[in-house]
Design an enzyme around this catalytic site. Structure first.
Site, PDB file in Angstrom:
ATOM      1  N   HIS A   1       0.851  -1.198   0.000  1.00  0.00           N
ATOM      2  CA  HIS A   1       0.000   0.000   0.000  1.00  0.00           C
ATOM      3  C   HIS A   1       0.882   1.242   0.000  1.00  0.00           C
ATOM      4  CE1 HIS A   1      -3.795   2.238   0.708  1.00  0.00           C
ATOM      5  NE2 HIS A   1      -2.977   3.112   1.268  1.00  0.00           N
TER       6      HIS A   1
ATOM      7  N   HIS B   1       1.606   5.107  -2.606  1.00  0.00           N
ATOM      8  CA  HIS B   1       1.037   5.967  -3.651  1.00  0.00           C
ATOM      9  C   HIS B   1       2.155   6.719  -4.382  1.00  0.00           C
ATOM     10  CE1 HIS B   1      -2.768   5.640  -1.346  1.00  0.00           C
ATOM     11  NE2 HIS B   1      -2.095   6.031  -0.282  1.00  0.00           N
TER      12      HIS B   1
ATOM     13  N   ARG C   1     -10.231   0.660  -6.435  1.00  0.00           N
ATOM     14  CA  ARG C   1     -10.477   1.100  -5.061  1.00  0.00           C
ATOM     15  C   ARG C   1     -11.801   1.842  -4.988  1.00  0.00           C
ATOM     16  NH1 ARG C   1      -6.906   5.440  -1.598  1.00  0.00           N
ATOM     17  NH2 ARG C   1      -6.904   4.343   0.390  1.00  0.00           N
TER      18      ARG C   1
ATOM     19  N   ARG D   1     -14.281  12.672   3.768  1.00  0.00           N
ATOM     20  CA  ARG D   1     -13.404  13.835   3.603  1.00  0.00           C
ATOM     21  C   ARG D   1     -12.527  13.704   2.352  1.00  0.00           C
ATOM     22  NH1 ARG D   1      -8.464  11.894   5.157  1.00  0.00           N
ATOM     23  NH2 ARG D   1      -8.674  10.035   6.435  1.00  0.00           N
TER      24      ARG D   1
ATOM     25  N   HIS E   1      -6.379  -0.574   5.965  1.00  0.00           N
ATOM     26  CA  HIS E   1      -6.089  -0.150   7.341  1.00  0.00           C
ATOM     27  C   HIS E   1      -7.108  -0.675   8.357  1.00  0.00           C
ATOM     28  CE1 HIS E   1      -3.966   2.194   4.487  1.00  0.00           C
ATOM     29  NE2 HIS E   1      -4.694   3.279   4.521  1.00  0.00           N
TER      30      HIS E   1
ATOM     31  N   ASP F   1       2.192   3.018   3.123  1.00  0.00           N
ATOM     32  CA  ASP F   1       1.320   4.175   2.851  1.00  0.00           C
ATOM     33  C   ASP F   1       2.116   5.414   2.438  1.00  0.00           C
ATOM     34  OD1 ASP F   1      -1.187   5.396   2.494  1.00  0.00           O
ATOM     35  OD2 ASP F   1      -1.076   6.337   4.457  1.00  0.00           O
TER      36      ASP F   1
HETATM   37  C1  0GY Z   1      -4.328   6.350   2.561  1.00  0.00           C
HETATM   38  C2  0GY Z   1      -5.179   7.228   3.334  1.00  0.00           C
HETATM   39  C3  0GY Z   1      -5.682   8.438   3.006  1.00  0.00           C
HETATM   40  C4  0GY Z   1      -5.720   9.000   1.707  1.00  0.00           C
HETATM   41  C5  0GY Z   1      -5.821   8.358   0.547  1.00  0.00           C
HETATM   42  O1  0GY Z   1      -6.080   8.245  -1.727  1.00  0.00           O
HETATM   43  C6  0GY Z   1      -6.015   8.989  -0.772  1.00  0.00           C
HETATM   44  O2  0GY Z   1      -6.110  10.210  -0.835  1.00  0.00           O
HETATM   45  O3  0GY Z   1      -5.771   7.052   0.495  1.00  0.00           O
HETATM   46  C7  0GY Z   1      -6.268   9.227   4.085  1.00  0.00           C
HETATM   47  O4  0GY Z   1      -6.349  10.470   3.939  1.00  0.00           O
HETATM   48  O5  0GY Z   1      -6.683   8.637   5.110  1.00  0.00           O
HETATM   49  O6  0GY Z   1      -4.505   5.140   2.609  1.00  0.00           O
HETATM   50  O7  0GY Z   1      -3.456   6.819   1.856  1.00  0.00           O
END
Ligand code: 0GY
Length: 314
Positions: A41, A43, A134, A140, A191, A267
């Site tokens: 996980h 990004h 996803r 939010r 999570h 993350d």
């Molecule tokens: C995570 C959690 C968050 C954000 C995102 O894609 C996203 O913007 O996943 C968060 O803000 O809790 O898993 O990266």
């Protein structure tokens, strides 16, 4: 060490006020992850000048490129990544695809798609290395998408052998239960469904999540993001205590009950943290506290993610 907050976002973008940048120079973990471990996980953000952030985004991050992600992978001792489309890119998967195609087969992806996605577009994502979509229910982060649209997408991607990743908060599980349990694919929860770790691990909120996993063998969980869930924070106490120690009982319980259905990820680059930015080396050192034996570590970091994302190599 104090963390400077001076990383840029490129293009015509301005970072969200108060944005915390990812950690520069993380420590080398003391825990040596098994050979072939997968960070399941993480990004990429932009870079904004090349891959613009989506107009409907709820935050604007600092850039976090594929090169920076792959450098972190090396430093932590991981072999592969699963890159999850971040909401700041909406359903424009170009930054994700760019990272996948430049990964030499060492990264797979989880995309965001809309109902209007064509079969040819899904096929192109598959060829780039995407293996899941996803569905995000965290208010939010995203605007509401009707459940019939999501179910239609789930049925289409099921035919490709993909799975669905779901992101939600624990208080919303009762309302989402019927939809989640109707999904035809493997379902991976981000999570641990964001439990409130101030509540007892034996209490009704976490019991519902355990029931969700116990009664549905197609449901997997990422035991990731202690830094998001923790109230006790990164400071370890003397002795055997771990950083983020209040999250340990929750994650360890899931790993020990469902050892063949858990995944772990950094993350990185940690969107939307408000309190502190974790040292990714410290996050890796959290792993043996939640997966205490070599056998559990092997399943969590190698066997399970390989089965889901690189089944052809298993
Ligand atoms: C995570 C959690 C968050 C954000 C995102 O894609 C996203 O913007 O996943 C968060 O803000 O809790 O898993 O990266």
């Amino acid at each position: 060490m104090t963390q400077a907050n001076d990383k840029p976002t490129s293009g015509h973008f301005t970072k969200t006020p108060g944005w915390l940048d990812w950690f520069e120079g993380p420590s080398r973990p003391r825990f040596r992850v098994p050979v072939g471990s997968v960070d399941a996980h993480c990004h990429v953000f932009g870079p904004g000048a090349e891959f613009p952030y989506a107009p409907e985004r709820k935050y604007t991050p600092c850039d976090a490129s594929r090169q920076q992600l792959f450098a972190l992978r090396e430093l932590l001792g991981f072999a592969r990544n699963v890159i999850v489309q971040a909401t700041c890119h909406g359903a424009d998967n170009r930054a994700l695809v760019d990272a996948l195609v430049h990964s030499q087969g060492l990264a797979r992806g989880v995309a965001t798609v809309k109902r209007c996605v064509s079969d040819a577009e899904l096929q192109a994502l598959h060829e780039a290395g995407v293996r899941g979509v996803r569905f995000n229910f965290v208010k939010r982060l995203v605007d509401f998408t009707p459940k019939d649209e999501l179910l239609e997408i789930a049925n289409r991607i099921h035919a490709l052998g993909w799975h669905v990743v779901i992101y939600f908060e624990a208080v919303d599980l009762p309302e989402l239960w019927d939809f989640f349990t109707a999904l035809p694919t493997t379902v991976v929860v981000d999570h641990m469904g964001r439990p409130d770790v101030a509540l007892p691990v034996n209490g009704p909120q976490f019991a519902l999540f355990e029931k969700f996993m116990r009664e549905h063998p197609n449901v997997w969980s990422k035991v990731s993001c202690p830094e998001r869930l923790s109230l006790s924070g990164p400071k370890a106490l003397a002795g055997e205590q771990s950083a983020y120690r209040d999250v340990v009982p929750f994650a360890r319980r899931i790993v020990e009950q469902f050892p063949d259905r858990v995944l772990w990820g950094t993350d990185w680059p940690h969107p939307n943290l408000k309190d502190h930015m974790p040292d990714d080396g410290l996050l890796a050192d959290f792993i043996p506290h939640i997966a205490p034996t070599p056998e559990l570590q092997q399943k969590l970091l190698v066997t399970n993610p390989m089965k889901l994302y690189w089944p052809e190599e298993c």
